[in-house]
Structure formats: structure tokens, C-alpha cells
Design a protein around this motif. Structure first.
Motif, short mmCIF file in Angstrom:
data_model
loop_
_atom_site.label_atom_id
_atom_site.label_comp_id
_atom_site.label_asym_id
_atom_site.label_seq_id
_atom_site.Cartn_x
_atom_site.Cartn_y
_atom_site.Cartn_z
N TYR A 1 0.83 -1.45 0.16
CA TYR A 1 0.09 0.08 -0.09
C TYR A 1 1.05 0.77 -0.28
O TYR A 1 0.62 2.16 -0.39
CB TYR A 1 -1.38 0.19 1.06
CG TYR A 1 -1.82 1.05 1.44
CD1 TYR A 1 -3.24 1.14 0.53
CD2 TYR A 1 -1.61 2.03 2.22
CE1 TYR A 1 -3.64 2.40 0.69
CE2 TYR A 1 -2.40 3.59 2.39
CZ TYR A 1 -3.29 3.87 1.62
OH TYR A 1 -4.91 4.37 1.61
N ARG A 2 2.05 1.14 0.88
CA ARG A 2 2.60 2.76 0.83
C ARG A 2 3.72 2.83 -0.46
O ARG A 2 4.74 3.47 -0.01
CB ARG A 2 3.25 2.48 2.69
CG ARG A 2 2.34 2.97 3.18
CD ARG A 2 3.03 2.74 4.80
NE ARG A 2 1.57 3.43 5.73
CZ ARG A 2 1.28 3.97 5.80
NH1 ARG A 2 1.25 5.58 4.80
NH2 ARG A 2 -0.16 4.74 6.20
N LEU A 3 4.10 2.39 -1.35
CA LEU A 3 5.27 1.64 -2.17
C LEU A 3 4.99 2.18 -3.27
O LEU A 3 3.66 2.48 -3.83
CB LEU A 3 5.17 -0.16 -2.35
CG LEU A 3 6.03 -0.78 -0.90
CD1 LEU A 3 6.35 -2.03 -1.74
CD2 LEU A 3 7.22 -0.28 -1.02
N GLU A 4 6.11 3.45 -3.67
CA GLU A 4 4.54 3.71 -5.42
C GLU A 4 5.53 3.39 -6.49
O GLU A 4 5.57 4.00 -7.07
CB GLU A 4 5.11 5.29 -4.43
CG GLU A 4 5.07 5.78 -3.70
CD GLU A 4 5.39 7.63 -3.11
OE1 GLU A 4 5.91 7.75 -4.11
OE2 GLU A 4 4.91 8.17 -2.28
N SER A 5 6.80 2.40 -5.78
CA SER A 5 7.30 1.93 -7.65
C SER A 5 7.63 0.34 -7.05
O SER A 5 8.07 0.25 -5.74
CB SER A 5 8.50 2.50 -7.15
OG SER A 5 9.48 2.66 -6.87
N GLU A 6 7.82 -0.46 -8.09
CA GLU A 6 8.52 -1.53 -7.96
C GLU A 6 10.03 -1.29 -7.47
O GLU A 6 10.15 -2.50 -6.78
CB GLU A 6 8.72 -2.32 -8.87
CG GLU A 6 7.38 -2.64 -9.49
CD GLU A 6 6.46 -1.12 -10.61
OE1 GLU A 6 6.71 -0.52 -10.48
OE2 GLU A 6 5.43 -1.48 -10.31
N GLU A 7 11.40 -0.48 -7.53
CA GLU A 7 12.22 -0.35 -6.79
C GLU A 7 12.10 0.04 -5.67
O GLU A 7 13.05 -1.14 -4.83
CB GLU A 7 12.49 1.67 -7.51
CG GLU A 7 13.18 0.86 -8.61
CD GLU A 7 11.41 1.42 -10.20
OE1 GLU A 7 10.93 2.00 -9.44
OE2 GLU A 7 12.09 0.48 -10.65
#
Length: 159
Positions: free
Chosen positions: A81-87
Motif C-alpha cells: 500500500y505504501r510503496l510507490e514503485s517496484e524499485e
């Protein structure tokens, strides 16, 4: 690729689905969950984990991943949920988790869709609050077809 659409009328039906899916998990299985806030993703994970003898499931929203290694097969519960990217997912060691051959259940996969393994079971949930849930199970590889077949036998496509 196989798919099944279910109408789950209440939380008990969601829990039954989780328990049914747990019976077919195998080392290295990847369960990708999609759905909005309050859709029932964590409820489903709690039921699935409970069937595996793991009872301390909490949403890992702030920690991104919780490891449960007390059972025969490790369960890694991710919340993107809090991730903005795959990186960002790779930065916390996602590839290492994939290599550990445990079961991975990830919530909020829509946030990191390009990082998902090609072979997986997808669970798409819509609805919230007291409303019934619409659930679509998608098998992206033959080794996940048993999940679809089990849910179809149990629910007949609707409950």
C-alpha cells in the motif's frame, strides 16, 4: 489461464475461501491480492494463515512485510500500500524473499504490478463495509489451477 468469479455474501464466506485456498498452498506459491480499502484482503489472509496454524496476522502496512516462519512452510505477508514503485519493493529485498521458497501473499499488488512473478494466483476483491464481495480468482499458470477448481467445487461460482 483460468478464472472464477465468486459473490461472497459475508465475512464468513471470505474466511471459508481463505481456508480453502490454504489447503492448496505449496512452497514457492505467490498469491497476489488486488482491491481497495476495506475490501477484505486482510480478512482473507487471516483465514488463510489461520488454516496454516498462524494466528498473529496483522496488516503489514507500516512494515511492508511480516515473516511467519513457525510452520512447515514460511509465510511472507507483504502489503504494498505504501510503496510507490517496484524499485521500493526490490530495495527491501523482495528477490531474497522469492528465493526463500516460502509462500508469499501480497496485498495491494496494483501498486507494484511490474514486479510480480509471472506465475501466480491473483485474487481481485471489490466491495466494502457490509456489502457483499465480488471476488475473481485468476490462475496465471497450471500449478495454480487447483485453487480455481477447489473454489468452484466449494462455492459453485456463487455464495
Amino acid at each position: 489461464m483460468k478464472a472464477l468469479h465468486l459473490n461472497l455474501m459475508d465475512e464468513a464466506a471470505t474466511e471459508t475461501l481463505g481456508k480453502t485456498l490454504a489447503q492448496r498452498l505449496f512452497p514457492g506459491a505467490f498469491v497476489a491480492m488486488f482491491g481497495g480499502l476495506g475490501a477484505g484482503k486482510t480478512t482473507l489472509v487471516k483465514a488463510l494463515a489461520g488454516a496454516l496454524g498462524i494466528h498473529d496476522i496483522m496488516s503489514p502496512t507500516f512494515t511492508i512485510v511480516r515473516e511467519h516462519t513457525d510452520g512447515e512452510t514460511a509465510l511472507f505477508h507483504f502489503d504494498a500500500y505504501r510503496l510507490e514503485s517496484e524499485e521500493e519493493l526490490y530495495a527491501i529485498g523482495f528477490e531474497d524473499y522469492l528465493a526463500r521458497n516460502g509462500v508469499i501473499v501480497m496485498e495491494w499488488c496494483e501498486n507494484v504490478s511490474y514486479a510480480l512473478p509471472e506465475e501466480r494466483l491473483e485474487i481481485h476483491i471489490s466491495g466494502s463495509g457490509c456489502d457483499a464481495r465480488e471476488v475473481e480468482l485468476v490462475s496465471t499458470a497450471p500449478k495454480y489451477d487447483a485453487f480455481i477448481a477447489a473454489a468452484e467445487r466449494l462455492f459453485g461460482g456463487k455464495i
